[in-house]
Design an enzyme around this catalytic site. Sequence first.
Site, PDB file in Angstrom:
ATOM      1  N   GLY A  12       2.711  -2.281  -9.953  1.00 17.45           N
ATOM      2  CA  GLY A  12       2.539  -0.902  -9.527  1.00 17.45           C
ATOM      3  C   GLY A  12       1.717  -0.136 -10.541  1.00 17.45           C
ATOM      4  O   GLY A  12       0.920  -0.713 -11.289  1.00 17.45           O
ATOM      5  N   CYS A  13       1.919   1.148 -10.589  1.00 14.19           N
ATOM      6  CA  CYS A  13       1.175   2.027 -11.481  1.00 14.19           C
ATOM      7  C   CYS A  13       1.448   1.675 -12.937  1.00 14.19           C
ATOM      8  O   CYS A  13       2.605   1.572 -13.351  1.00 14.19           O
ATOM      9  CB  CYS A  13       1.586   3.473 -11.206  1.00 14.19           C
ATOM     10  SG  CYS A  13       0.864   4.658 -12.336  1.00 14.19           S
ATOM     11  N   PHE A  14       0.399   1.497 -13.708  1.00  9.96           N
ATOM     12  CA  PHE A  14       0.594   1.130 -15.111  1.00  9.96           C
ATOM     13  C   PHE A  14       1.272   2.232 -15.912  1.00  9.96           C
ATOM     14  O   PHE A  14       1.895   1.974 -16.930  1.00  9.96           O
ATOM     15  CB  PHE A  14      -0.670   0.629 -15.785  1.00  9.96           C
ATOM     16  CG  PHE A  14      -1.945   1.429 -15.650  1.00  9.96           C
ATOM     17  CD1 PHE A  14      -1.978   2.801 -15.473  1.00  9.96           C
ATOM     18  CD2 PHE A  14      -3.158   0.754 -15.718  1.00  9.96           C
ATOM     19  CE1 PHE A  14      -3.172   3.507 -15.375  1.00  9.96           C
ATOM     20  CE2 PHE A  14      -4.370   1.445 -15.630  1.00  9.96           C
ATOM     21  CZ  PHE A  14      -4.368   2.822 -15.448  1.00  9.96           C
ATOM     22  N   CYS A  16       3.905   3.698 -15.078  1.00 11.12           N
ATOM     23  CA  CYS A  16       5.345   3.463 -14.952  1.00 11.12           C
ATOM     24  C   CYS A  16       5.819   2.329 -15.858  1.00 11.12           C
ATOM     25  O   CYS A  16       6.918   2.388 -16.409  1.00 11.12           O
ATOM     26  CB  CYS A  16       5.712   3.122 -13.509  1.00 11.12           C
ATOM     27  SG  CYS A  16       5.498   4.478 -12.341  1.00 11.12           S
TER      28      CYS A  16
END
Length: 180
Positions: A12-14, A16
């Site tokens: 997912g989003c880095f 996070c």
Amino acid sequence: MGELARATFGGGCFWCLEPIFRDLKGVTEVVVGYAGGHVPNPSYEQVCGKGTGHAEVVQVTFDPAVIDYADLLRVFFTVHDPTTRDRQGADVGPQYRSIILAHDEAQAAVARAVIAEVSRAGIWDAPIVTEVVPLDTFWPAEDYHQRYFERNPWAGYCRAVIAPKVAKFRKAYAARLKVA
């Protein structure tokens, strides 16, 4: 401190993943970036355009005498959903896929073993779709992405998405966190 090693993961989003791995004892550095694609030195805009093949990833430098690669993977499999292809929550696209970029065949073998372990444990209700591929090149993301959560704790995405994930992680892994 012993000899350091590196691990590269996308889930997912880095933004996070970075604060989670940064908090772990034995982790000395976390850099967000791009890997798994075919365009040299891509920009964030190019990766978000979905044409480079890259995933948003974190590259974790760690001391295997303090935390081993398998334990990093176990954390990885509890802080994102490895059962959804090309998405994490509202973030959709191949750049958000679940991916382990192995630095060598030994890491790939450990990754496959941990995937089997997590699958047998029944932690997830659906099959794990995480890719395990060799790391070709890691491209660090632009400076403004590094330590994003730390520098922007009051930003909407940080408050709504990242902060709850980090809080849940810190509660579950309290014994493995660095002392503040």
